[in-house]
Design a protein around this motif. Structure first.
Motif, PDB file in Angstrom:
ATOM      1  N   LYS A 236       0.831  -1.210   0.000  1.00  0.00           N
ATOM      2  CA  LYS A 236       0.000   0.000   0.000  1.00  0.00           C
ATOM      3  C   LYS A 236       0.863   1.257   0.000  1.00  0.00           C
ATOM      4  O   LYS A 236       0.572   2.229  -0.709  1.00  0.00           O
ATOM      5  N   ALA A 237       1.934   1.245   0.787  1.00  0.00           N
ATOM      6  CA  ALA A 237       2.821   2.413   0.848  1.00  0.00           C
ATOM      7  C   ALA A 237       3.563   2.619  -0.467  1.00  0.00           C
ATOM      8  O   ALA A 237       3.654   3.736  -0.981  1.00  0.00           O
ATOM      9  N   PHE A 238       4.078   1.524  -1.022  1.00  0.00           N
ATOM     10  CA  PHE A 238       4.854   1.647  -2.259  1.00  0.00           C
ATOM     11  C   PHE A 238       3.971   1.996  -3.455  1.00  0.00           C
ATOM     12  O   PHE A 238       4.409   2.679  -4.378  1.00  0.00           O
ATOM     13  N   SER A 239       2.716   1.534  -3.440  1.00  0.00           N
ATOM     14  CA  SER A 239       1.823   1.783  -4.579  1.00  0.00           C
ATOM     15  C   SER A 239       1.536   3.262  -4.765  1.00  0.00           C
ATOM     16  O   SER A 239       1.230   3.705  -5.872  1.00  0.00           O
ATOM     17  N   THR A 240       1.641   4.058  -3.677  1.00  0.00           N
ATOM     18  CA  THR A 240       1.414   5.496  -3.804  1.00  0.00           C
ATOM     19  C   THR A 240       2.566   6.200  -4.512  1.00  0.00           C
ATOM     20  O   THR A 240       2.429   7.353  -4.919  1.00  0.00           O
ATOM     21  N   CYS A 241       3.698   5.495  -4.661  1.00  0.00           N
ATOM     22  CA  CYS A 241       4.876   6.105  -5.292  1.00  0.00           C
ATOM     23  C   CYS A 241       5.142   5.589  -6.708  1.00  0.00           C
ATOM     24  O   CYS A 241       5.981   6.148  -7.408  1.00  0.00           O
ATOM     25  N   VAL A 242       4.452   4.511  -7.105  1.00  0.00           N
ATOM     26  CA  VAL A 242       4.777   3.852  -8.375  1.00  0.00           C
ATOM     27  C   VAL A 242       4.621   4.798  -9.556  1.00  0.00           C
ATOM     28  O   VAL A 242       5.496   4.887 -10.425  1.00  0.00           O
ATOM     29  N   SER A 243       3.496   5.524  -9.599  1.00  0.00           N
ATOM     30  CA  SER A 243       3.235   6.411 -10.738  1.00  0.00           C
ATOM     31  C   SER A 243       4.299   7.502 -10.836  1.00  0.00           C
ATOM     32  O   SER A 243       4.860   7.746 -11.910  1.00  0.00           O
ATOM     33  N   HIS A 244       4.577   8.146  -9.694  1.00  0.00           N
ATOM     34  CA  HIS A 244       5.569   9.223  -9.711  1.00  0.00           C
ATOM     35  C   HIS A 244       6.954   8.699 -10.057  1.00  0.00           C
ATOM     36  O   HIS A 244       7.688   9.318 -10.835  1.00  0.00           O
ATOM     37  N   LEU A 245       7.306   7.554  -9.507  1.00  0.00           N
ATOM     38  CA  LEU A 245       8.616   6.969  -9.786  1.00  0.00           C
ATOM     39  C   LEU A 245       8.744   6.600 -11.267  1.00  0.00           C
ATOM     40  O   LEU A 245       9.817   6.758 -11.861  1.00  0.00           O
TER      41      LEU A 245
END
Length: 325
Positions: A236-245
């Motif tokens: 859940k935490a990493f999924s919030t960064c996937v798009s930006h990354l």
């Protein structure tokens, strides 16, 4: 006789991609399609953020600003190329070239700064979740965007003024589809050492600085994610960064790839082709990247329905364009 003064220069010639007339229609259709998708996709993101109250958060505030910058970035170069192809001419005025250099540097710099600001937003959200609302308050968000605009504007003004000081002779052909700053500088008859020095210094400070901030933010994010005990919590935490990354990787990899390859090969035509990746393709892909795994953006239809009304949203997209012409 010394080189002519740059005030006598009235126009440059943009050689573009191909001299063959039969390919011009194909190039026009391809770039017109890419430009239309870029503008429409990013505009939908902006409208969704404006119309949906649950998207009035720092992350989507920065995303809407990035979408606006992406539209402007592509609009700096592609429309002029399309007009030249349509009119079967390859000319851009000296003043027009300087203006294009200014806005190209402005929006490229803004892309760079906004990606760094968005990385900081994700860092605060994941590493300091209890203080997120207090830290990322509207005043700070507005201040970060304002600083990004002011810094980018001053940087682009500096590069434009540095080009204005140069003198040009008879070789006015730019092997590109827009006034790429580096190629314009190296057409000059006068000494370009100071221009190159300014480019290197500003690149280290204004590109290396935000990139370092992005890398630091994600190093802290990864450390925080590793400390989470449950696999579901990590996901859940990493999924919030996937798009930006994904957007960061696409932007910096294409940008660095173009300039490193051109520095090695010195092949201007291939550099023009490769530049399409970060000037056209990356701004076009950004809305799709942010929409793929984002449940909030997937609700764009309902958000836009509140803005435009039920009837227009139910129409197919071709109907909307049909009634615009």
């Amino acid at each position: 006789m010394g080189p002519q003064n740059d005030t006598q220069i009235s126009e440059f010639f943009l050689l573009g991609f191909s001299e063959e007339s039969e390919l011009q229609l194909l190039i026009f259709g391809l770039f017109f399609s890419l430009y239309l998708v870029t503008v429409l996709g990013n505009l939908l993101i902006i409208l969704a953020v404006i119309s949906a109250s649950h998207l009035h958060t720092p992350m989507y505030f920065f995303l809407s600003n990035l979408s606006f910058v992406d539209i402007s970035f592509t609009s700096t170069t592609v429309p002029k190329m399309l007009v030249n192809i349509q009119m079967q001419r390859k000319v851009i005025t000296y003043v027009g070239c300087i203006i294009q250099i200014y806005f190209f540097a402005l929006f490229a710099g803004l892309d760079n700064f906004l990606l760094a600001v968005m990385a900081y937003d994700r860092y605060v959200a994941i590493c300091h979740p209890l203080h997120y609302t207090l830290t990322m308050n509207p005043r700070l968000c507005g201040f970060l965007v304002l600083v990004s605009w002011v810094t980018s504007a001053l940087n682009s003004l500096l590069h434009s003024l540095m080009v204005l000081r140069l003198s040009f002779c008879t070789d006015l052909e730019i092997q590109h589809f827009f006034c790429e700053p580096n190629q314009v500088v190296h057409l000059a008859c006068s000494d370009t050492f100071l221009n190159d020095l300014v480019v290197y210094i500003t690149a280290v400070l204004l590109a290396g600085g935000p990139l370092s901030g992005i890398l630091y933010s994600y190093s802290r994010i990864l450390s925080s994610i590793r400390a989470i005990s449950s696999a579901q919590g990590k996901y859940k935490a990493f999924s919030t960064c996937v798009s930006h990354l994904s957007v960061v990787s696409l932007f910096y990899c294409t940008l660095l790839g173009v300039y490193l390859s051109s520095a090695v090969t010195h092949n201007s035509p291939s550099s023009a082709t490769a530049s399409v990746m970060y000037t056209v393709v990356t701004p076009m892909l950004n809305p799709f990247i942010y929409s793929l795994r984002n449940k909030d953006i997937k609700n764009i239809k309902s958000a836009l329905r509140r803005l435009f009304g039920e009837e227009i949203i139910q129409k197919p997209i071709w109907w909307i364009f049909k009634n615009c012409f």
